[in-house]
Design a protein around this motif. Structure first.
Motif, PDB file in Angstrom:
ATOM      1  N   GLN A  83       4.172  11.587   1.961  1.00  0.00           N
ATOM      2  CA  GLN A  83       3.645  10.630   2.409  1.00  0.00           C
ATOM      3  C   GLN A  83       4.364   9.464   3.216  1.00  0.00           C
ATOM      4  O   GLN A  83       3.736   8.849   4.008  1.00  0.00           O
ATOM      5  CB  GLN A  83       2.468   9.966   1.474  1.00  0.00           C
ATOM      6  N   GLU A  84       5.732   9.458   2.748  1.00  0.00           N
ATOM      7  CA  GLU A  84       6.630   8.410   3.329  1.00  0.00           C
ATOM      8  C   GLU A  84       7.385   8.846   4.591  1.00  0.00           C
ATOM      9  O   GLU A  84       8.077   8.063   5.000  1.00  0.00           O
ATOM     10  CB  GLU A  84       7.599   7.965   2.099  1.00  0.00           C
ATOM     11  N   GLU A  85       6.900   9.956   4.977  1.00  0.00           N
ATOM     12  CA  GLU A  85       7.676  10.764   6.226  1.00  0.00           C
ATOM     13  C   GLU A  85       7.843   9.545   7.259  1.00  0.00           C
ATOM     14  O   GLU A  85       9.007   9.538   8.049  1.00  0.00           O
ATOM     15  CB  GLU A  85       6.815  11.664   6.513  1.00  0.00           C
ATOM     16  N   LYS A  86       7.035   8.746   7.692  1.00  0.00           N
ATOM     17  CA  LYS A  86       6.893   7.928   8.928  1.00  0.00           C
ATOM     18  C   LYS A  86       7.467   6.609   8.632  1.00  0.00           C
ATOM     19  O   LYS A  86       7.177   5.673   9.550  1.00  0.00           O
ATOM     20  CB  LYS A  86       5.675   8.090   9.611  1.00  0.00           C
ATOM     21  N   TRP A  87       7.738   6.458   7.423  1.00  0.00           N
ATOM     22  CA  TRP A  87       8.022   4.947   6.976  1.00  0.00           C
ATOM     23  C   TRP A  87       9.308   4.541   7.491  1.00  0.00           C
ATOM     24  O   TRP A  87      10.412   5.642   7.770  1.00  0.00           O
ATOM     25  CB  TRP A  87       7.911   4.765   5.433  1.00  0.00           C
ATOM     26  N   SER A  88       9.969   3.442   7.644  1.00  0.00           N
ATOM     27  CA  SER A  88      11.091   2.889   7.911  1.00  0.00           C
ATOM     28  C   SER A  88      12.293   3.077   6.825  1.00  0.00           C
ATOM     29  O   SER A  88      11.604   3.691   5.445  1.00  0.00           O
ATOM     30  CB  SER A  88      11.088   1.412   7.821  1.00  0.00           C
ATOM     31  N   ASP A  89      13.172   3.407   7.082  1.00  0.00           N
ATOM     32  CA  ASP A  89      14.275   3.711   6.014  1.00  0.00           C
ATOM     33  C   ASP A  89      14.333   2.865   4.745  1.00  0.00           C
ATOM     34  O   ASP A  89      14.751   3.390   3.580  1.00  0.00           O
ATOM     35  CB  ASP A  89      15.756   4.015   6.608  1.00  0.00           C
ATOM     36  N   GLU A  90      14.336   1.567   4.978  1.00  0.00           N
ATOM     37  CA  GLU A  90      14.219   0.629   3.949  1.00  0.00           C
ATOM     38  C   GLU A  90      12.988   0.769   2.761  1.00  0.00           C
ATOM     39  O   GLU A  90      13.285   1.013   1.806  1.00  0.00           O
ATOM     40  CB  GLU A  90      14.310  -0.834   4.473  1.00  0.00           C
ATOM     41  N   LYS A  91      11.826   1.018   3.499  1.00  0.00           N
ATOM     42  CA  LYS A  91      10.546   1.507   2.596  1.00  0.00           C
ATOM     43  C   LYS A  91      10.804   2.950   2.109  1.00  0.00           C
ATOM     44  O   LYS A  91      10.634   3.088   0.742  1.00  0.00           O
ATOM     45  CB  LYS A  91       9.235   1.608   3.587  1.00  0.00           C
ATOM     46  N   LYS A  92      11.473   3.949   2.516  1.00  0.00           N
ATOM     47  CA  LYS A  92      11.723   5.216   1.936  1.00  0.00           C
ATOM     48  C   LYS A  92      12.834   4.999   0.961  1.00  0.00           C
ATOM     49  O   LYS A  92      12.316   5.827  -0.275  1.00  0.00           O
ATOM     50  CB  LYS A  92      12.258   6.180   3.259  1.00  0.00           C
ATOM     51  N   ASP A  93      13.575   4.106   0.973  1.00  0.00           N
ATOM     52  CA  ASP A  93      14.643   3.967  -0.163  1.00  0.00           C
ATOM     53  C   ASP A  93      13.933   3.407  -1.386  1.00  0.00           C
ATOM     54  O   ASP A  93      14.170   3.733  -2.278  1.00  0.00           O
ATOM     55  CB  ASP A  93      15.822   2.973   0.247  1.00  0.00           C
ATOM     56  N   LEU A  94      13.420   2.390  -1.096  1.00  0.00           N
ATOM     57  CA  LEU A  94      12.271   1.778  -2.233  1.00  0.00           C
ATOM     58  C   LEU A  94      11.372   2.932  -2.892  1.00  0.00           C
ATOM     59  O   LEU A  94      11.478   2.970  -4.164  1.00  0.00           O
ATOM     60  CB  LEU A  94      11.634   0.600  -1.662  1.00  0.00           C
ATOM     61  N   TYR A  95      10.862   3.639  -1.993  1.00  0.00           N
ATOM     62  CA  TYR A  95       9.797   4.710  -2.522  1.00  0.00           C
ATOM     63  C   TYR A  95      10.623   5.733  -3.242  1.00  0.00           C
ATOM     64  O   TYR A  95      10.237   5.973  -4.597  1.00  0.00           O
ATOM     65  CB  TYR A  95       9.149   5.243  -1.252  1.00  0.00           C
TER      66      TYR A  95
END
Length: 183
Positions: A83-95
């Motif tokens: 679900q995080e596929e289109k998120w920014s790198d910063e958000k992906k890292d947190l996720y």
């Protein structure tokens, strides 16, 4: 009450676009307050679907609470894979950090995004597998949490399903408490 679902607005619905937004710690504090109160009633699991917004901040809050409460467990059950596929790198890292530290991670549908039906299935599954819900939602600001709230209310009419709300007033009270503490 063993398992509580925590959900609410997506970040964009709250006008939050930065991980450093001053509203995030306030939201986390409100969630911690509610979760801590429920620990006395035997709460063991907090369940989120990990969407970017209240759910991810709730997951962070639970991970912080785990430092004090060993019995508290976090489950992240996503509507679909990646679900995080289109998120920014910063958000992906947190996720990724949240998923790595969660006690249980799974997905309701075992495929990538395929349509809105996956969100409906996620809601049904999470409501069916929880004993109550903590919902960050304000009746005056409609948004995506409205649908799960309606479903939770329907369940509460037929069985013991508790609904806890965190409103704009609750958040404002936390802001005011913090301002008082600074003086």
């Amino acid at each position: 009450m063993n398992r509580i679902l925590v959900t609410g607005y997506k970040a964009a619905e709250l006008g939050i676009y930065s991980l450093k937004h001053p509203g995030i710690p306030i939201i986390k504090k409100a969630i911690k307050k509610q979760v801590t109160a429920l620990l006395d009633e035997g709460l063991e699991w907090v369940i989120v679907s990990g969407q970017w917004g209240v759910e991810l901040w709730a997951a962070e809050a639970v991970l912080e609470l785990q430092e004090t409460y060993d019995q508290l467990q976090l489950a992240v059950i996503t509507p679909f894979l990646e679900q995080e596929e289109k998120w920014s790198d910063e958000k992906k890292d947190l996720y990724a950090s949240v998923l790595q530290r969660a006690n249980y991670v799974n997905s309701v549908t075992k495929s990538k995004y395929d349509g809105p039906w996956q969100f409906k299935e996620k809601n049904k599954f999470l409501l069916r597998n929880s004993d109550g819900i903590i919902l960050l939602y304000d009746e005056e600001k409609e948004g995506s949490p409205k649908f799960i709230k309606e479903q939770a209310l329907a369940i509460a009419k037929t069985q013991d399903y508790r609904i806890f709300s965190i409103t704009a007033n609750d958040l404002q009270n936390i802001v005011e408490e913090e301002q008082m503490d600074q003086y």
